[in-house]
Write a protein that holds these residues in place. Structure first.
Motif, PDB file in Angstrom:
ATOM      1  N   LEU A  90       0.513  -7.848  -5.843  1.00 43.60           N
ATOM      2  CA  LEU A  90       0.662  -8.568  -4.587  1.00 43.60           C
ATOM      3  C   LEU A  90       1.644  -7.799  -3.712  1.00 43.60           C
ATOM      4  O   LEU A  90       2.672  -7.309  -4.190  1.00 43.60           O
ATOM      5  N   ALA A  91       1.342  -7.696  -2.427  1.00 46.18           N
ATOM      6  CA  ALA A  91       2.233  -6.967  -1.529  1.00 46.18           C
ATOM      7  C   ALA A  91       1.962  -7.382  -0.092  1.00 46.18           C
ATOM      8  O   ALA A  91       0.849  -7.801   0.252  1.00 46.18           O
ATOM      9  N   SER A  92       3.005  -7.257   0.736  1.00 44.66           N
ATOM     10  CA  SER A  92       2.785  -7.404   2.166  1.00 44.66           C
ATOM     11  C   SER A  92       2.139  -6.119   2.667  1.00 44.66           C
ATOM     12  O   SER A  92       1.853  -5.209   1.891  1.00 44.66           O
ATOM     13  N   LYS A  93       1.911  -6.027   3.954  1.00 44.27           N
ATOM     14  CA  LYS A  93       1.243  -4.854   4.504  1.00 44.27           C
ATOM     15  C   LYS A  93       2.043  -3.588   4.223  1.00 44.27           C
ATOM     16  O   LYS A  93       3.260  -3.545   4.425  1.00 44.27           O
ATOM     17  N   VAL A  94       1.363  -2.530   3.769  1.00 47.91           N
ATOM     18  CA  VAL A  94       1.997  -1.245   3.519  1.00 47.91           C
ATOM     19  C   VAL A  94       2.019  -0.450   4.818  1.00 47.91           C
ATOM     20  O   VAL A  94       0.992  -0.305   5.487  1.00 47.91           O
ATOM     21  N   TRP A  98       3.853   8.720  10.684  1.00 47.66           N
ATOM     22  CA  TRP A  98       3.591  10.139  10.972  1.00 47.66           C
ATOM     23  C   TRP A  98       4.885  10.908  10.730  1.00 47.66           C
ATOM     24  O   TRP A  98       5.950  10.525  11.222  1.00 47.66           O
ATOM     25  N   GLU A  99       4.800  11.984   9.981  1.00 48.57           N
ATOM     26  CA  GLU A  99       5.976  12.787   9.663  1.00 48.57           C
ATOM     27  C   GLU A  99       5.700  14.265   9.930  1.00 48.57           C
ATOM     28  O   GLU A  99       4.546  14.709   9.947  1.00 48.57           O
ATOM     29  N   GLY A 100       6.781  15.001  10.129  1.00 53.67           N
ATOM     30  CA  GLY A 100       6.665  16.437  10.271  1.00 53.67           C
ATOM     31  C   GLY A 100       6.258  17.084   8.958  1.00 53.67           C
ATOM     32  O   GLY A 100       6.302  16.457   7.885  1.00 53.67           O
ATOM     33  N   GLU A 101       5.868  18.318   9.006  1.00 51.75           N
ATOM     34  CA  GLU A 101       5.339  19.008   7.828  1.00 51.75           C
ATOM     35  C   GLU A 101       6.276  18.945   6.638  1.00 51.75           C
ATOM     36  O   GLU A 101       5.846  18.755   5.499  1.00 51.75           O
ATOM     37  N   THR A 102       7.590  19.095   6.883  1.00 52.94           N
ATOM     38  CA  THR A 102       8.551  19.124   5.773  1.00 52.94           C
ATOM     39  C   THR A 102       9.602  18.032   5.901  1.00 52.94           C
ATOM     40  O   THR A 102      10.635  18.084   5.233  1.00 52.94           O
ATOM     41  N   ASP A 103       9.359  17.034   6.791  1.00 51.68           N
ATOM     42  CA  ASP A 103      10.323  15.950   6.956  1.00 51.68           C
ATOM     43  C   ASP A 103      10.238  14.960   5.801  1.00 51.68           C
ATOM     44  O   ASP A 103       9.180  14.800   5.173  1.00 51.68           O
ATOM     45  N   ALA A 104      11.354  14.282   5.530  1.00 54.72           N
ATOM     46  CA  ALA A 104      11.364  13.237   4.505  1.00 54.72           C
ATOM     47  C   ALA A 104      10.524  12.048   4.971  1.00 54.72           C
ATOM     48  O   ALA A 104      10.561  11.672   6.152  1.00 54.72           O
ATOM     49  N   THR A 105       9.765  11.469   4.061  1.00 54.49           N
ATOM     50  CA  THR A 105       8.917  10.318   4.392  1.00 54.49           C
ATOM     51  C   THR A 105       9.751   9.052   4.504  1.00 54.49           C
ATOM     52  O   THR A 105      10.571   8.752   3.633  1.00 54.49           O
ATOM     53  N   GLU A 106       9.554   8.321   5.575  1.00 55.31           N
ATOM     54  CA  GLU A 106      10.287   7.070   5.791  1.00 55.31           C
ATOM     55  C   GLU A 106       9.842   6.019   4.786  1.00 55.31           C
ATOM     56  O   GLU A 106       8.662   5.939   4.431  1.00 55.31           O
ATOM     57  N   ASP A 107      10.796   5.213   4.329  1.00 55.37           N
ATOM     58  CA  ASP A 107      10.492   4.166   3.354  1.00 55.37           C
ATOM     59  C   ASP A 107       9.515   3.155   3.955  1.00 55.37           C
ATOM     60  O   ASP A 107       9.679   2.717   5.099  1.00 55.37           O
ATOM     61  N   ALA A 108       8.497   2.775   3.188  1.00 60.51           N
ATOM     62  CA  ALA A 108       7.507   1.801   3.651  1.00 60.51           C
ATOM     63  C   ALA A 108       8.053   0.385   3.677  1.00 60.51           C
ATOM     64  O   ALA A 108       7.456  -0.513   4.282  1.00 60.51           O
ATOM     65  N   ALA A 195       0.202 -12.374   9.335  1.00 62.66           N
ATOM     66  CA  ALA A 195       0.284 -10.919   9.491  1.00 62.66           C
ATOM     67  C   ALA A 195      -0.853 -10.269   8.716  1.00 62.66           C
ATOM     68  O   ALA A 195      -1.428 -10.883   7.812  1.00 62.66           O
ATOM     69  N   ASP A 196      -1.164  -9.023   9.074  1.00 66.99           N
ATOM     70  CA  ASP A 196      -2.201  -8.259   8.385  1.00 66.99           C
ATOM     71  C   ASP A 196      -3.543  -8.988   8.449  1.00 66.99           C
ATOM     72  O   ASP A 196      -4.291  -9.053   7.470  1.00 66.99           O
ATOM     73  N   VAL A 197      -3.852  -9.560   9.615  1.00 72.26           N
ATOM     74  CA  VAL A 197      -5.121 -10.273   9.814  1.00 72.26           C
ATOM     75  C   VAL A 197      -6.068  -9.362  10.577  1.00 72.26           C
ATOM     76  O   VAL A 197      -5.814  -9.017  11.728  1.00 72.26           O
ATOM     77  N   ILE A 198      -7.143  -8.962   9.920  1.00 75.54           N
ATOM     78  CA  ILE A 198      -8.126  -8.075  10.537  1.00 75.54           C
ATOM     79  C   ILE A 198      -9.343  -8.869  11.008  1.00 75.54           C
ATOM     80  O   ILE A 198      -9.857  -8.666  12.107  1.00 75.54           O
ATOM     81  N   PHE A 283     -17.152 -23.353 -16.574  1.00 75.06           N
ATOM     82  CA  PHE A 283     -16.913 -22.329 -15.562  1.00 75.06           C
ATOM     83  C   PHE A 283     -15.433 -21.987 -15.618  1.00 75.06           C
ATOM     84  O   PHE A 283     -14.576 -22.860 -15.517  1.00 75.06           O
ATOM     85  N   TYR A 284     -15.122 -20.706 -15.793  1.00 76.31           N
ATOM     86  CA  TYR A 284     -13.728 -20.262 -15.962  1.00 76.31           C
ATOM     87  C   TYR A 284     -13.309 -19.467 -14.729  1.00 76.31           C
ATOM     88  O   TYR A 284     -13.919 -18.435 -14.398  1.00 76.31           O
ATOM     89  N   VAL A 285     -12.261 -19.928 -14.051  1.00 72.22           N
ATOM     90  CA  VAL A 285     -11.945 -19.373 -12.735  1.00 72.22           C
ATOM     91  C   VAL A 285     -10.443 -19.414 -12.461  1.00 72.22           C
ATOM     92  O   VAL A 285      -9.705 -20.231 -13.021  1.00 72.22           O
ATOM     93  N   ASP A 286      -9.982 -18.532 -11.619  1.00 73.89           N
ATOM     94  CA  ASP A 286      -8.641 -18.550 -11.027  1.00 73.89           C
ATOM     95  C   ASP A 286      -8.743 -17.804  -9.705  1.00 73.89           C
ATOM     96  O   ASP A 286      -9.794 -17.233  -9.385  1.00 73.89           O
ATOM     97  N   TYR A 287      -7.680 -17.806  -8.929  1.00 71.16           N
ATOM     98  CA  TYR A 287      -7.734 -17.078  -7.663  1.00 71.16           C
ATOM     99  C   TYR A 287      -6.349 -16.568  -7.294  1.00 71.16           C
ATOM    100  O   TYR A 287      -5.332 -16.996  -7.838  1.00 71.16           O
ATOM    101  N   TYR A 288      -6.324 -15.617  -6.368  1.00 66.64           N
ATOM    102  CA  TYR A 288      -5.049 -15.147  -5.826  1.00 66.64           C
ATOM    103  C   TYR A 288      -5.273 -14.669  -4.395  1.00 66.64           C
ATOM    104  O   TYR A 288      -6.402 -14.404  -3.969  1.00 66.64           O
ATOM    105  N   ILE A 289      -4.179 -14.585  -3.630  1.00 60.94           N
ATOM    106  CA  ILE A 289      -4.205 -14.062  -2.266  1.00 60.94           C
ATOM    107  C   ILE A 289      -3.393 -12.779  -2.278  1.00 60.94           C
ATOM    108  O   ILE A 289      -2.201 -12.792  -2.580  1.00 60.94           O
ATOM    109  N   SER A 290      -4.037 -11.647  -1.993  1.00 55.98           N
ATOM    110  CA  SER A 290      -3.398 -10.348  -2.146  1.00 55.98           C
ATOM    111  C   SER A 290      -2.231 -10.158  -1.176  1.00 55.98           C
ATOM    112  O   SER A 290      -1.279  -9.443  -1.484  1.00 55.98           O
ATOM    113  N   ASN A 291      -2.304 -10.766  -0.008  1.00 55.96           N
ATOM    114  CA  ASN A 291      -1.175 -10.770   0.933  1.00 55.96           C
ATOM    115  C   ASN A 291      -1.019 -12.182   1.469  1.00 55.96           C
ATOM    116  O   ASN A 291      -1.794 -12.614   2.327  1.00 55.96           O
TER     117      ASN A 291
END
Length: 301
Positions: A90-94, A98-108, A195-198, A283-291
């Motif tokens: 489970l996670a919020s939106k990742v 955009w980064e430069g060729e050798t720049d450090a990647t910003e934390d998501a 959030a993250d509604v497409i 009938f065997y079932v469960d569910y989850y919401i990914s975000n």
């Protein structure tokens, strides 16, 4: 005599079709953590052919589940053939940058957690007149539609409820946390809590739909017009608790099913003296919401 009859039944050679059905049933039990024990005495075989269980259990019940499902119509995803307990991420939106060729990647700034899914058993029995089965050439199709409808009704009324049910899947609504929709402004603010509604969709109870049809904007235009709310698709169901509504991207909701779908045991013996066949449905079932930020619920006053 009874002992000899049982022995004869247990020693009976099964047809290829029936053996396939029995083996599939045993595999489904194992998938849910249940160890099959003992021998299987042959049961009613009418139209239960191998062709009918390719991809689904016994009859074409997967199609019936889809055709009668509000959640499927709203965009929820169905997953079959789960094995034992399952851990899902489970996670919020990742967020990507955009980064430069050798720049450090910003934390998501995204935290990934997990949810354990366990098979929740939904079950019922149904006594069917032997005469009905003999008279109706499409008896299996009619019964499968009835069973699929009953299963979908129970799943949806349990999810879209503010009351928890013992041994059941989790309910989504909470009366204390529900946003109160009073007018068009509070409806717009409610949408902004997601959030993250497409692909946005509204799922409405019938009372909520009736009230939204009477709600107006500042320019006196109707909030709900031609079955849509501000152009957003809606799905209405009697399985939603009165006055509640849901908004969001329901493709983030995952309905997880153990085995191939609906398991039906046909018992022609128990009610034989009354001219009936007994169907035992599991009938065997469960569910989850990914975000979980992608779906919100509210009450309309």
């Amino acid at each position: 005599m009874l002992t000899e009859l049982i022995k004869a039944a247990l020693n009976k050679e099964y047809s290829t079709e029936l053996r396939t059905i029995l083996d599939t049933t045993n595999e489904n039990l194992k998938s849910c953590g249940i160890a099959p024990q003992g021998q299987c005495i042959p049961y009613e075989q009418r139209t239960l052919k191998a062709e009918a269980i390719k991809g689904v259990e016994l009859w074409d019940l997967e199609s019936d589940i889809y055709n009668t499902s509000t959640l499927h119509n709203a965009g929820a995803k169905f997953h079959f053939n789960l094995k034992s307990d399952v851990l899902v991420p489970l996670a919020s939106k990742v967020n990507c940058h955009w980064e430069g060729e050798t720049d450090a990647t910003e934390d998501a700034n995204t935290t990934v957690t997990e949810q354990r899914l366990t098979a929740k058993r939904l079950s019922c029995t149904l006594n069917v007149s032997k005469l009905f089965v003999l008279q109706m050439s499409n008896a299996e199709q009619l019964l499968s539609e009835m069973i699929a409808q009953a299963i979908n009704d129970k799943i949806e009324s349990t999810i879209f409820s503010s009351t928890a049910t013992e041994n059941a899947i989790a309910n989504l609504f909470n009366a204390e946390e529900a946003t109160n929709i009073e007018d068009y402004t509070t409806l717009c603010n409610f949408e902004d809590t997601t959030a993250d509604v497409i692909t946005p969709t509204y799922i409405l109870s019938k009372p909520a739909k009736n009230k939204l049809r009477q709600m107006q904007k500042a320019n006196n235009a109707n909030v709900m017009d031609n079955g849509k709310i501000d152009g957003t698709n809606t799905v209405t169901s009697s399985n939603i608790e009165n006055n509640y509504l849901c908004y969001g991207d329901f493709s983030k909701m995952h309905i997880c099913i153990w085995g191939n779908g609906i398991d039906i045991t046909i018992d022609p013996v128990t009610q034989a003296t009354e001219g009936q066949i007994k169907l035992i449905v599991n009938f065997y079932v469960d569910y989850y919401i990914s975000n979980k930020n992608s779906i919100a619920f509210a009450k309309i006053s």
